[in-house]
Design a protein around this motif. Structure first.
Motif, PDB file in Angstrom:
ATOM      1  N   SER A  18     -23.215   4.155   0.493  1.00  0.00           N
ATOM      2  CA  SER A  18     -22.993   4.849  -0.852  1.00  0.00           C
ATOM      3  C   SER A  18     -21.796   5.470  -0.804  1.00  0.00           C
ATOM      4  O   SER A  18     -21.461   6.344  -1.897  1.00  0.00           O
ATOM      5  N   MET A  19     -20.823   5.510   0.111  1.00  0.00           N
ATOM      6  CA  MET A  19     -19.550   6.152   0.006  1.00  0.00           C
ATOM      7  C   MET A  19     -18.755   5.019  -0.843  1.00  0.00           C
ATOM      8  O   MET A  19     -17.764   4.346  -0.038  1.00  0.00           O
ATOM      9  N   ARG A  20     -18.852   4.963  -2.103  1.00  0.00           N
ATOM     10  CA  ARG A  20     -18.320   3.959  -2.768  1.00  0.00           C
ATOM     11  C   ARG A  20     -16.914   4.506  -3.339  1.00  0.00           C
ATOM     12  O   ARG A  20     -16.507   4.754  -4.546  1.00  0.00           O
ATOM     13  N   VAL A  21     -15.838   4.910  -2.486  1.00  0.00           N
ATOM     14  CA  VAL A  21     -14.370   5.138  -2.524  1.00  0.00           C
ATOM     15  C   VAL A  21     -13.657   4.460  -1.944  1.00  0.00           C
ATOM     16  O   VAL A  21     -13.816   3.875  -0.496  1.00  0.00           O
ATOM     17  N   ALA A  22     -12.625   3.678  -2.558  1.00  0.00           N
ATOM     18  CA  ALA A  22     -11.730   2.840  -2.203  1.00  0.00           C
ATOM     19  C   ALA A  22     -10.515   2.947  -2.680  1.00  0.00           C
ATOM     20  O   ALA A  22     -10.232   3.805  -3.965  1.00  0.00           O
ATOM     21  N   ALA A  23      -9.398   2.394  -2.417  1.00  0.00           N
ATOM     22  CA  ALA A  23      -8.186   2.661  -2.867  1.00  0.00           C
ATOM     23  C   ALA A  23      -7.472   1.136  -3.388  1.00  0.00           C
ATOM     24  O   ALA A  23      -7.660   0.244  -2.350  1.00  0.00           O
ATOM     25  N   VAL A  24      -6.764   0.861  -4.324  1.00  0.00           N
ATOM     26  CA  VAL A  24      -5.977  -0.217  -4.390  1.00  0.00           C
ATOM     27  C   VAL A  24      -4.613   0.344  -4.454  1.00  0.00           C
ATOM     28  O   VAL A  24      -4.127   1.247  -5.590  1.00  0.00           O
ATOM     29  N   ILE A  25      -3.618  -0.531  -3.584  1.00  0.00           N
ATOM     30  CA  ILE A  25      -2.381  -0.192  -3.505  1.00  0.00           C
ATOM     31  C   ILE A  25      -1.585  -0.947  -4.210  1.00  0.00           C
ATOM     32  O   ILE A  25      -1.747  -2.425  -3.790  1.00  0.00           O
ATOM     33  N   ALA A  26      -0.853  -0.808  -5.028  1.00  0.00           N
ATOM     34  CA  ALA A  26       0.114  -1.762  -6.140  1.00  0.00           C
ATOM     35  C   ALA A  26       1.384  -1.184  -6.662  1.00  0.00           C
ATOM     36  O   ALA A  26       1.330   0.023  -7.023  1.00  0.00           O
ATOM     37  N   ARG A  27       2.238  -2.149  -7.038  1.00  0.00           N
ATOM     38  CA  ARG A  27       3.415  -1.529  -7.717  1.00  0.00           C
ATOM     39  C   ARG A  27       3.928  -2.359  -8.782  1.00  0.00           C
ATOM     40  O   ARG A  27       3.447  -3.523  -8.790  1.00  0.00           O
ATOM     41  N   THR A  43      -0.181  -3.145   8.294  1.00  0.00           N
ATOM     42  CA  THR A  43      -0.758  -3.877   7.002  1.00  0.00           C
ATOM     43  C   THR A  43       0.278  -4.718   6.205  1.00  0.00           C
ATOM     44  O   THR A  43       1.475  -4.419   6.511  1.00  0.00           O
ATOM     45  N   LEU A  44      -0.247  -5.652   5.785  1.00  0.00           N
ATOM     46  CA  LEU A  44       0.975  -6.486   4.759  1.00  0.00           C
ATOM     47  C   LEU A  44       1.575  -5.587   3.933  1.00  0.00           C
ATOM     48  O   LEU A  44       2.773  -6.030   3.412  1.00  0.00           O
ATOM     49  N   ALA A  45       0.801  -4.623   3.566  1.00  0.00           N
ATOM     50  CA  ALA A  45       1.471  -3.856   2.363  1.00  0.00           C
ATOM     51  C   ALA A  45       2.518  -3.047   3.001  1.00  0.00           C
ATOM     52  O   ALA A  45       3.690  -2.519   2.433  1.00  0.00           O
ATOM     53  N   ALA A  46       2.258  -2.450   4.359  1.00  0.00           N
ATOM     54  CA  ALA A  46       3.585  -1.774   4.817  1.00  0.00           C
ATOM     55  C   ALA A  46       4.735  -2.453   5.075  1.00  0.00           C
ATOM     56  O   ALA A  46       5.866  -1.938   5.270  1.00  0.00           O
ATOM     57  N   MET A  47       4.451  -3.931   5.386  1.00  0.00           N
ATOM     58  CA  MET A  47       5.597  -5.000   5.529  1.00  0.00           C
ATOM     59  C   MET A  47       6.343  -5.466   4.067  1.00  0.00           C
ATOM     60  O   MET A  47       7.263  -6.055   4.242  1.00  0.00           O
ATOM     61  N   ASP A  48       5.627  -5.063   3.174  1.00  0.00           N
ATOM     62  CA  ASP A  48       6.006  -5.698   1.902  1.00  0.00           C
ATOM     63  C   ASP A  48       7.236  -4.944   1.197  1.00  0.00           C
ATOM     64  O   ASP A  48       7.243  -3.585   0.835  1.00  0.00           O
ATOM     65  N   ARG A  52      -5.302  10.150  -2.853  1.00  0.00           N
ATOM     66  CA  ARG A  52      -4.119   9.027  -3.086  1.00  0.00           C
ATOM     67  C   ARG A  52      -3.290   9.065  -2.147  1.00  0.00           C
ATOM     68  O   ARG A  52      -2.846   8.151  -1.698  1.00  0.00           O
ATOM     69  N   ARG A  53      -2.886  10.358  -1.762  1.00  0.00           N
ATOM     70  CA  ARG A  53      -1.816  10.698  -0.985  1.00  0.00           C
ATOM     71  C   ARG A  53      -2.318  10.112   0.587  1.00  0.00           C
ATOM     72  O   ARG A  53      -1.612   9.501   1.438  1.00  0.00           O
ATOM     73  N   TRP A  54      -3.404  10.580   0.842  1.00  0.00           N
ATOM     74  CA  TRP A  54      -4.018  10.060   2.026  1.00  0.00           C
ATOM     75  C   TRP A  54      -4.147   8.666   2.353  1.00  0.00           C
ATOM     76  O   TRP A  54      -3.813   8.213   3.278  1.00  0.00           O
ATOM     77  N   PHE A  55      -4.658   7.995   1.110  1.00  0.00           N
ATOM     78  CA  PHE A  55      -4.524   6.454   1.255  1.00  0.00           C
ATOM     79  C   PHE A  55      -3.168   5.887   1.403  1.00  0.00           C
ATOM     80  O   PHE A  55      -3.224   4.983   2.140  1.00  0.00           O
ATOM     81  N   ALA A  56      -2.160   6.366   0.918  1.00  0.00           N
ATOM     82  CA  ALA A  56      -0.842   6.026   0.910  1.00  0.00           C
ATOM     83  C   ALA A  56      -0.497   6.044   2.493  1.00  0.00           C
ATOM     84  O   ALA A  56      -0.014   5.061   2.939  1.00  0.00           O
ATOM     85  N   ASP A  57      -0.712   7.287   2.887  1.00  0.00           N
ATOM     86  CA  ASP A  57      -0.323   7.373   4.240  1.00  0.00           C
ATOM     87  C   ASP A  57      -0.914   6.467   5.211  1.00  0.00           C
ATOM     88  O   ASP A  57      -0.365   6.101   6.068  1.00  0.00           O
ATOM     89  N   GLN A  58      -2.067   6.232   5.049  1.00  0.00           N
ATOM     90  CA  GLN A  58      -2.984   5.373   5.753  1.00  0.00           C
ATOM     91  C   GLN A  58      -2.354   3.972   5.794  1.00  0.00           C
ATOM     92  O   GLN A  58      -2.601   3.282   6.838  1.00  0.00           O
ATOM     93  N   THR A  59      -1.938   3.473   4.600  1.00  0.00           N
ATOM     94  CA  THR A  59      -1.404   2.119   4.368  1.00  0.00           C
ATOM     95  C   THR A  59      -0.122   1.794   5.105  1.00  0.00           C
ATOM     96  O   THR A  59      -0.164   0.791   5.724  1.00  0.00           O
ATOM     97  N   GLY A  60       0.739   2.872   5.310  1.00  0.00           N
ATOM     98  CA  GLY A  60       2.023   2.766   5.853  1.00  0.00           C
ATOM     99  C   GLY A  60       3.151   2.224   4.912  1.00  0.00           C
ATOM    100  O   GLY A  60       3.017   2.329   3.832  1.00  0.00           O
ATOM    101  N   GLY A  61       4.318   2.059   5.862  1.00  0.00           N
ATOM    102  CA  GLY A  61       5.419   1.501   5.152  1.00  0.00           C
ATOM    103  C   GLY A  61       6.108   2.752   4.019  1.00  0.00           C
ATOM    104  O   GLY A  61       5.830   4.043   4.620  1.00  0.00           O
ATOM    105  N   ASP A  62       6.431   2.417   3.038  1.00  0.00           N
ATOM    106  CA  ASP A  62       7.184   3.351   2.161  1.00  0.00           C
ATOM    107  C   ASP A  62       6.202   3.537   0.925  1.00  0.00           C
ATOM    108  O   ASP A  62       6.433   3.963  -0.205  1.00  0.00           O
TER     109      ASP A  62
END
Length: 343
Positions: free
Chosen positions: A185-194, A162-167, A25-35
């Motif tokens: 078959s790498m069924r791994v994704a992240a949803v970033i939401a607040r 990303t839009l998320a980094a600007m939000d 989760r930390r890796w996905f957050a860092d990849q998304t950017g912003g805060d």
């Protein structure tokens, strides 16, 4: 190799945290950017599952949802399964038009907008920074959420922020998957939401799929944390450039002049082809199939009536460039079949 290392990790087969491994989760957050922080990330089973969760969490059945036109058919299917009514917002070579998005919000009363601002599927358009800011302003003024499907982030050498980094207001629900860049078959994704959206997404995940298999999450962590990850990205980017250029050159050389590539995208896996006005799209797709080449009909990408015949051509599935060129040669024969049906 990453999978072999992952399954030897302590607790590799134990139940993971329901929201996903903290390190992933930390890796996905860092990849998304912003805060964005790890607490904002929820690990889910691939991008399609993420879209299903998001549509069900953010809009009530029977309400409208705004989508780009054309758009990803899987998003249209997920919206329909959630009981939502897709309403089209036009795009141009730079992506969705903010003034038309504002008008669509006002007319429909929608509270969700789905978009793919980077390497839009199928057109390949990438929304420039100024339009990204405008989209966020329009959505915030409408009191709406933006579902940002960043499916192609790793298929571009220099993706924009990303839009998320600007939000700054919790407007964006961001979806990012490892499937396209690694393996189906790498069924791994992240949803970033607040905020409330995040709570609804977590509740939906708990009911629908519980959690993503821990060995798969551990494998993803092993890979993205290794030197092989950067090497893999560089190799894929180089290959995609070569294939994109080869496909575009072959189309220009072999197809009728009226068949025009919409734009040359800065990455991705496909080109969007405008066909001559009046050409029977379905007949061309069938003729191509008879000649042994598979193409995607444009009609399936539109939530309403398409403006004309289109094709999406994918260059990533060919085994090598010679096979890609052969595919275009066979597609050209399909065009000839339609032009001279009695030949």
């Amino acid at each position: 190799a990453a999978a072999a290392r992952a399954v030897r990790r302590p607790d590799a087969w134990a139940k993971p945290p329901l929201a996903g491994l903290a390190e992933l989760r930390r890796w996905f957050a860092d990849q998304t950017g912003g805060d964005v922080t790890a607490a904002d990330a929820l690990v889910v089973s691939g991008g399609q599952a993420a879209l299903t969760h998001a549509f069900r969490a953010l809009a009530a059945p029977g309400t409208p949802v705004l989508v780009e036109t054309p758009t990803y058919p899987g998003a249209l299917a997920a919206a329909k399964a959630a009981g939502l009514r897709a309403t089209a917002v036009p795009v141009d070579a730079s992506g969705v038009r903010p003034e038309l998005l504002a008008e669509a919000f006002a007319v429909t009363g929608a509270r969700v907008f789905f978009c793919q601002p980077t390497l839009h599927n199928p057109t390949g358009a990438t929304l420039p920074p100024e339009r990204r800011r405008q989209v966020l302003e329009v959505a915030r003024a409408a009191g709406a959420f933006v579902i940002e499907d960043d499916y192609a982030h790793y298929l571009s050498e220099q993706p924009p922020p990303t839009l998320a980094a600007m939000d700054e207001h919790g407007t964006v629900v961001h979806v990012r998957s490892l499937t396209k860049i690694l393996s189906p078959s790498m069924r791994v994704a992240a949803v970033i939401a607040r905020g409330p959206a995040a709570h609804r997404l977590r509740a939906g995940q708990l009911v629908e799929s519980f959690f993503v298999a821990r060995p798969l999450q551990e494998t993803a962590l092993e890979l993205v944390g290794s030197p092989a990850w950067r090497r893999h990205l560089a190799a894929v980017h180089a290959e995609l450039r070569v294939r994109r250029d080869a496909l575009a050159a072959a189309l220009a050389a072999r197809l009728p002049e009226e068949a025009e590539v919409h734009l040359l995208p800065a990455g991705g896996m496909h080109l969007w082809l405008r066909l001559p006005a009046g050409l029977d799209e379905d007949a061309l797709v069938e003729a191509a199939r008879r000649h042994g080449v598979l193409v995607s009909p444009g009609r399936m990408y539109y939530p309403s009536e398409p403006p004309g015949p289109r094709l999406r051509l994918t260059h990533a599935a060919a085994a090598h460039l010679a096979e890609l060129d052969e595919g275009v040669r066979r597609l050209a024969r399909a065009f000839q079949d339609l032009a001279h049906p009695d030949a």
